[in-house]
Write a protein that holds these residues in place. Structure first.
Motif, short mmCIF file in Angstrom:
data_model
loop_
_atom_site.label_atom_id
_atom_site.label_comp_id
_atom_site.label_asym_id
_atom_site.label_seq_id
_atom_site.Cartn_x
_atom_site.Cartn_y
_atom_site.Cartn_z
N GLN A 1 -23.31 67.65 8.48
CA GLN A 1 -22.67 67.17 7.17
C GLN A 1 -23.72 67.00 6.14
OE1 GLN A 1 -19.58 66.11 7.32
NE2 GLN A 1 -19.18 64.37 5.86
N LYS A 2 -23.39 67.22 4.80
CA LYS A 2 -24.32 66.85 3.58
C LYS A 2 -24.46 65.47 3.36
CE LYS A 2 -22.13 70.26 1.06
NZ LYS A 2 -21.66 71.04 0.09
N SER A 3 -25.52 65.11 3.05
CA SER A 3 -25.87 63.82 2.39
C SER A 3 -26.11 63.72 1.08
CB SER A 3 -26.72 63.04 3.54
OG SER A 3 -26.89 61.73 2.94
N HIS A 4 -25.22 63.21 0.02
CA HIS A 4 -25.57 63.16 -1.16
C HIS A 4 -25.98 61.95 -1.60
CE1 HIS A 4 -22.33 66.21 -0.54
NE2 HIS A 4 -22.96 66.93 -1.71
N ASP A 5 -25.59 60.78 -0.89
CA ASP A 5 -26.00 59.57 -1.26
C ASP A 5 -26.95 58.50 -0.43
OD1 ASP A 5 -24.29 59.49 1.07
OD2 ASP A 5 -22.83 58.01 0.44
N HIS A 6 -27.25 58.95 0.63
CA HIS A 6 -28.39 58.50 1.65
C HIS A 6 -29.51 59.14 1.70
CE1 HIS A 6 -26.16 54.73 2.41
NE2 HIS A 6 -25.06 55.59 2.70
N ARG A 7 -29.65 60.32 2.39
CA ARG A 7 -30.67 61.10 2.88
C ARG A 7 -30.78 62.20 1.87
NH1 ARG A 7 -34.07 57.77 5.63
NH2 ARG A 7 -32.70 56.34 6.81
N GLY A 8 -30.03 62.42 0.67
CA GLY A 8 -30.42 63.25 -0.15
C GLY A 8 -29.78 63.07 -1.56
#
Length: 205
Positions: free
Chosen positions: A41-48
């Motif tokens: 799963q991509k993380s745009h808001d927490h870990r990226g």
């Protein structure tokens, strides 16, 4: 709460293990059956960031993962351990709102049975706990990536919640503490590779 009302119980298999929700009144460690835990799963808001998304874990039904993972080198007999949290019913709506916002980047609520062993016998400890799952039809779902490339992405990514590799390290440590006898080969392979990258960087300094 009347006898007919079910308590609000949330199962955490990622960051919720070491950063639990508020207003917890009971904590039940356990494991799932029929799922794999993958950094898919991509993380745009927490870990990226939107430009450089990191990677975080989601749950996938084992048979679904078989269908779109290609050649996954990790065995399905790995066990997905986590924690079922019972929330104080007085604060259920607030905690639901908090978790919906925290898990907004592509996660959907499902219900899962949480298993454990009592006197050596496997049984369901919690029926139908709520669980945030990144399904394969959401825009943030990536599916299978080569371990080397995935580890490098995690190692390099940083978001508002901090370095992506810290998320990985916290999760690996939390899983070991929950079930020292268990093994999560996907998780631990990524951890080992990122620590190799740490050592290379330290050696070059």
């Amino acid at each position: 709460m009347s006898a007919s009302e079910r308590p609000y119980i949330v199962f955490g298999y990622g960051s919720l293990i070491w950063k639990p929700p508020p207003q917890v009144v009971a904590r039940t460690p356990g494991y799932l059956k029929g799922y794999v835990r993958r950094f898919a799963q991509k993380s745009h808001d927490h870990r990226g960031t939107p430009e450089n998304p990191g990677r975080v874990v989601t749950l996938i039904h084992s048979e679904d993962w078989d269908a779109f993972s290609g050649s996954d080198p990790f065995p399905h007999d790995d066990v997905v351990w986590g924690v079922a949290y019972t929330i104080n019913p007085l604060y259920e709506s607030e905690v639901r709102e908090y978790l919906d916002y925290r898990e907004k980047d592509g996660y959907t609520l499902e219900q899962v049975d949480v298993f454990g062993l009592e006197n050596g016998i496997e049984k369901i400890l919690v029926h139908k706990a709520f669980c945030y799952v990144g399904r394969n039809d959401n825009p943030s779902f990536l599916g299978s990536e080569p371990t080397e490339a995935l580890a490098e992405r995690i190692w390099r990514s940083v978001g508002p919640s901090g370095p992506n590799k810290d998320y990985l390290y916290h999760l690996a440590e939390a899983v070991r503490e929950l079930a020292p006898e268990s093994y999560d080969s996907h998780l631990f392979a990524l951890e080992a590779r990122c620590k190799e990258l740490d050592q290379k960087t330290e050696g070059n300094n």
